[in-house]
Design a protein around this motif. Sequence first.
Motif, PDB file in Angstrom:
ATOM      1  N   PRO A  80      53.631  43.248  28.432  1.00 47.42           N
ATOM      2  CA  PRO A  80      53.745  43.096  29.875  1.00 47.42           C
ATOM      3  C   PRO A  80      54.809  44.039  30.452  1.00 47.42           C
ATOM      4  CG  PRO A  80      53.757  40.957  28.806  1.00 47.42           C
ATOM      5  CD  PRO A  80      53.931  41.985  27.739  1.00 47.42           C
ATOM      6  N   MET A  81      54.587  44.459  31.704  1.00 47.88           N
ATOM      7  CA  MET A  81      55.446  45.464  32.309  1.00 47.88           C
ATOM      8  C   MET A  81      56.826  44.914  32.625  1.00 47.88           C
ATOM      9  SD  MET A  81      52.943  47.541  34.825  1.00 47.88           S
ATOM     10  CE  MET A  81      51.550  48.421  34.154  1.00 47.88           C
ATOM     11  N   GLY A 236      48.819  42.290  25.031  1.00 41.82           N
ATOM     12  CA  GLY A 236      47.912  41.867  26.083  1.00 41.82           C
ATOM     13  C   GLY A 236      46.843  40.959  25.519  1.00 41.82           C
ATOM     14  N   ARG A 237      45.898  40.615  26.373  1.00 41.81           N
ATOM     15  CA  ARG A 237      44.829  39.700  25.973  1.00 41.81           C
ATOM     16  C   ARG A 237      43.485  40.302  26.369  1.00 41.81           C
ATOM     17  NH1 ARG A 237      45.307  33.489  27.570  1.00 41.81           N
ATOM     18  NH2 ARG A 237      46.859  33.682  25.908  1.00 41.81           N
ATOM     19  N   PHE A 238      42.511  40.253  25.446  1.00 37.74           N
ATOM     20  CA  PHE A 238      41.170  40.704  25.756  1.00 37.74           C
ATOM     21  C   PHE A 238      40.490  39.692  26.664  1.00 37.74           C
ATOM     22  CE2 PHE A 238      41.728  42.910  21.605  1.00 37.74           C
ATOM     23  CZ  PHE A 238      41.484  44.193  22.051  1.00 37.74           C
ATOM     24  N   PRO A 239      39.528  40.138  27.488  1.00 37.82           N
ATOM     25  CA  PRO A 239      38.770  39.177  28.292  1.00 37.82           C
ATOM     26  C   PRO A 239      37.966  38.254  27.393  1.00 37.82           C
ATOM     27  CG  PRO A 239      37.782  41.361  28.406  1.00 37.82           C
ATOM     28  CD  PRO A 239      39.124  41.520  27.734  1.00 37.82           C
ATOM     29  N   LEU A 240      37.639  37.068  27.890  1.00 37.60           N
ATOM     30  CA  LEU A 240      36.878  36.106  27.097  1.00 37.60           C
ATOM     31  C   LEU A 240      35.528  36.697  26.697  1.00 37.60           C
ATOM     32  CD1 LEU A 240      37.584  32.852  29.130  1.00 37.60           C
ATOM     33  CD2 LEU A 240      38.640  33.580  26.984  1.00 37.60           C
ATOM     34  N   ALA A 241      35.054  36.286  25.533  1.00 37.98           N
ATOM     35  CA  ALA A 241      33.790  36.804  25.024  1.00 37.98           C
ATOM     36  C   ALA A 241      32.668  36.563  26.024  1.00 37.98           C
ATOM     37  CB  ALA A 241      33.457  36.137  23.687  1.00 37.98           C
ATOM     38  N   GLY A 242      31.884  37.595  26.258  1.00 40.63           N
ATOM     39  CA  GLY A 242      30.751  37.463  27.161  1.00 40.63           C
ATOM     40  C   GLY A 242      31.085  37.640  28.616  1.00 40.63           C
ATOM     41  N   LYS A 243      32.365  37.832  28.927  1.00 36.71           N
ATOM     42  CA  LYS A 243      32.766  38.018  30.312  1.00 36.71           C
ATOM     43  C   LYS A 243      33.407  39.382  30.472  1.00 36.71           C
ATOM     44  CE  LYS A 243      33.534  33.137  31.388  1.00 36.71           C
ATOM     45  NZ  LYS A 243      34.486  32.139  31.926  1.00 36.71           N
ATOM     46  N   SER A 244      33.071  40.064  31.509  1.00 34.42           N
ATOM     47  CA  SER A 244      33.666  41.367  31.765  1.00 34.42           C
ATOM     48  C   SER A 244      35.025  41.188  32.390  1.00 34.42           C
ATOM     49  CB  SER A 244      32.766  42.199  32.677  1.00 34.42           C
ATOM     50  OG  SER A 244      32.592  41.531  33.912  1.00 34.42           O
ATOM     51  N   ALA A 245      35.883  42.202  32.207  1.00 38.52           N
ATOM     52  CA  ALA A 245      37.221  42.133  32.779  1.00 38.52           C
ATOM     53  C   ALA A 245      37.134  42.220  34.296  1.00 38.52           C
ATOM     54  CB  ALA A 245      38.084  43.282  32.245  1.00 38.52           C
ATOM     55  N   ALA A 246      38.029  41.484  34.961  1.00 36.37           N
ATOM     56  CA  ALA A 246      38.083  41.522  36.421  1.00 36.37           C
ATOM     57  C   ALA A 246      38.540  42.895  36.868  1.00 36.37           C
ATOM     58  CB  ALA A 246      39.042  40.449  36.938  1.00 36.37           C
TER      59      ALA A 246
END
Length: 272
Positions: A80-81, A236-246
């Motif tokens: 995180p920044m 960081g954290r990857f987006p949830l499986a099956g969901k695209s990043a916001a």
Amino acid sequence: MSKGSQARYLVIAESLKPQIAAMAPDTLLPTENELAAQFGVSRVTLRQALKLLEEAGSISRTRGRGTVVNPPKIVRNNIPMRTLEDDFREQGIAFETQILGFEASTQPSKEVREHLRLAPKERVAALRLLRIVNRRVICVEERYCRASLAGRLDLDEIRSEGIVEILSRLSEQPIETVEFETEILPSSGEIASALGLTRGTPVLQNSFVYFLSNGEPVETGLIAYRVDRCKFRAVGRFPLAGKSAAPAKDAGKRSMPHGKSAGKSRGGNGKS
């Protein structure tokens, strides 16, 4: 140099790495003659191995003293920044800030003018800083803000307080976002001189623009790190499986040239 000799110096460098890692900082290594005899190679081959280790930041070679073990690399947390000041303080790293130069009013470059959205004749304040840890230079910074803020800048505060906090206070609103670009570049003459490097030595360079909560740019510049003395961490954290990043928000209602990326800051502090 033969292919066999080239392969040999790589093997020697790899063999020395764990030995060096187990030594205390400033420990003197055996002489080149002793190490060459230990590995059964010429001094030419041995020097190639030592050069690799020196470029990696593991050792330093000084004429008249010999080869010594360097301290571990400083960790710079990027994500995180957080600002350099906050990052080092959270890690308990004592650091010194030296002011290399300050101009209260100077003509900006085209890039600085665009980043700060300046009027045609508007000028900027220019600040050059050096960051030092354990008497070793870590990075050099070149920072620019509107000249209208320069009269209220306290250079003593800059040595002890984060610049993001100072500019937020002077602007009477928080710095909330930052756009930045990270590149590995050959060092220019000025940057190399400040960092104690040979011109052209690669550095990691962050170019940035800070934005106030109203979306107005307040500061731009660059920070060049010695890669032999710093390493960089991102969590960081990857987006949830099956969901695209916001999709990312347009932090400053614009994009920096050449695909510079924008990042949301924590607690009003951007990335340094």
